[in-house]
Design an enzyme around this catalytic site. Structure first.
Site, short mmCIF file in Angstrom:
data_model
loop_
_atom_site.label_atom_id
_atom_site.label_comp_id
_atom_site.label_asym_id
_atom_site.label_seq_id
_atom_site.Cartn_x
_atom_site.Cartn_y
_atom_site.Cartn_z
N LYS A 1 40.56 36.24 46.20
CA LYS A 1 40.42 37.56 46.06
C LYS A 1 39.15 38.37 46.85
O LYS A 1 38.93 39.53 46.69
CB LYS A 1 40.03 37.96 44.62
CG LYS A 1 41.07 37.02 43.47
CD LYS A 1 42.26 37.88 43.51
CE LYS A 1 43.39 37.28 42.64
NZ LYS A 1 43.23 37.65 41.34
N SER B 1 45.67 37.21 34.31
CA SER B 1 46.13 35.85 34.24
C SER B 1 44.55 35.09 34.16
O SER B 1 44.54 34.31 33.11
CB SER B 1 47.08 35.24 35.07
OG SER B 1 46.48 35.57 36.43
N GLU C 1 40.71 49.60 31.99
CA GLU C 1 39.73 48.70 32.22
C GLU C 1 38.50 49.51 32.75
O GLU C 1 37.62 49.27 32.51
CB GLU C 1 40.35 48.01 33.52
CG GLU C 1 41.14 47.04 32.98
CD GLU C 1 42.09 46.26 34.15
OE1 GLU C 1 42.73 45.22 33.85
OE2 GLU C 1 42.07 46.81 35.45
#
Ligand code: 5RP
Length: 219
Positions: free
Chosen positions: A121, A30, A103
């Site tokens: 985070k 997101s 990734e």
């Protein structure tokens, strides 16, 4: 500021680092979606992007940005991606969006990993977020036994198959004192496709969205 506003802020800050006309690596999630939105709004376009998921490829194409095959590039100057957790050395847990393997592949091509994240985070020690591991299906039970021996509580993520066609195991309760050592250990178990610890491919910079603006952490 809401979490979504913080994501928008770091997405824009990352877009400001992009060289017009360059090819960049683009992560998944997101926060990265907000980065793609900021790229789309730039007056001067990038030449294209190497993408880490079908989801990001779709969004890039919708933004009019060419998606370039990983095998067609030798190196990228910049890779921008989010994280589920990042510590004060730039080591991360990734894979909450199930895109960890691609990734890591795209991060491996890049000279510089810029992590974009909101301040929730940033952690002292990795491991509160359940560690994702992409595995070959037939090795699932053996890998879960090994994880239990390390003190973890593994579960197969329900209803999820990665872009590569594999299941994901999420592990709670692991003590991650040495991210690089645990990454190397789990990576060499037969059947592990990719572990979501990014220590070898850690971030060089984190653009952290905070209530007082974007904080830049260089590692
Ligand atoms: C996907 C990832 C994402 O970067 C991570 O889950 C963070 O996502 P978000 O920006 O939605 O919080 O690793 O595999």
């Amino acid at each position: 500021m809401t979490q979504d506003e913080l994501k928008g802020l770091v997405g824009q800050a990352a877009a400001a680092l992009v060289e017009p006309g360059s090819i960049i690596g683009v992560g998944t999630g997101s926060t990265v979606n907000r980065f793609i939105d900021a790229l789309a709004a730039m007056p001067v376009r990038i030449a294209g992007a190497v993408s880490s998921s079908e989801q990001s490829s779709e969004r890039l194409r919708q933004a009019g940005i060419a998606v370039i095959d990983t095998n067609a590039v030798e190196r990228l100057t910049l890779y921008v991606d989010g994280a589920d957790e990042i510590d004060h050395a730039g080591c991360m847990i990734k894979g909450g969006g199930a895109a960890l393997t691609r990734e890591k592949i795209v991060a491996d091509l890049a000279d510089r990993f810029v992590c974009i994240a909101d301040e929730s985070k940033l952690v002292e020690r990795l491991g509160k977020f359940p560690l994702p591991i992409e595995v070959i299906g037939m090795a699932t039970e053996q890998i879960m036994r090994r994880l239990r021996r390390l003190g973890g509580e593994p579960v197969v993520r329900p209803g999820v198959t990665t872009d590569n066609g594999h299941p994901i195991i999420d592990v709670r309760g692991l003590r991650i004192d040495d991210p690089a050592a645990l990454e190397a250990e789990i990576n060499q178990w037969p059947g592990v496709v990719c572990v979501g610890i990014f220590a070898r491919h850690r971030a060089q910079t984190c653009l952290l969205g905070t209530s007082v603006g974007v904080r830049t952490l260089d590692f």
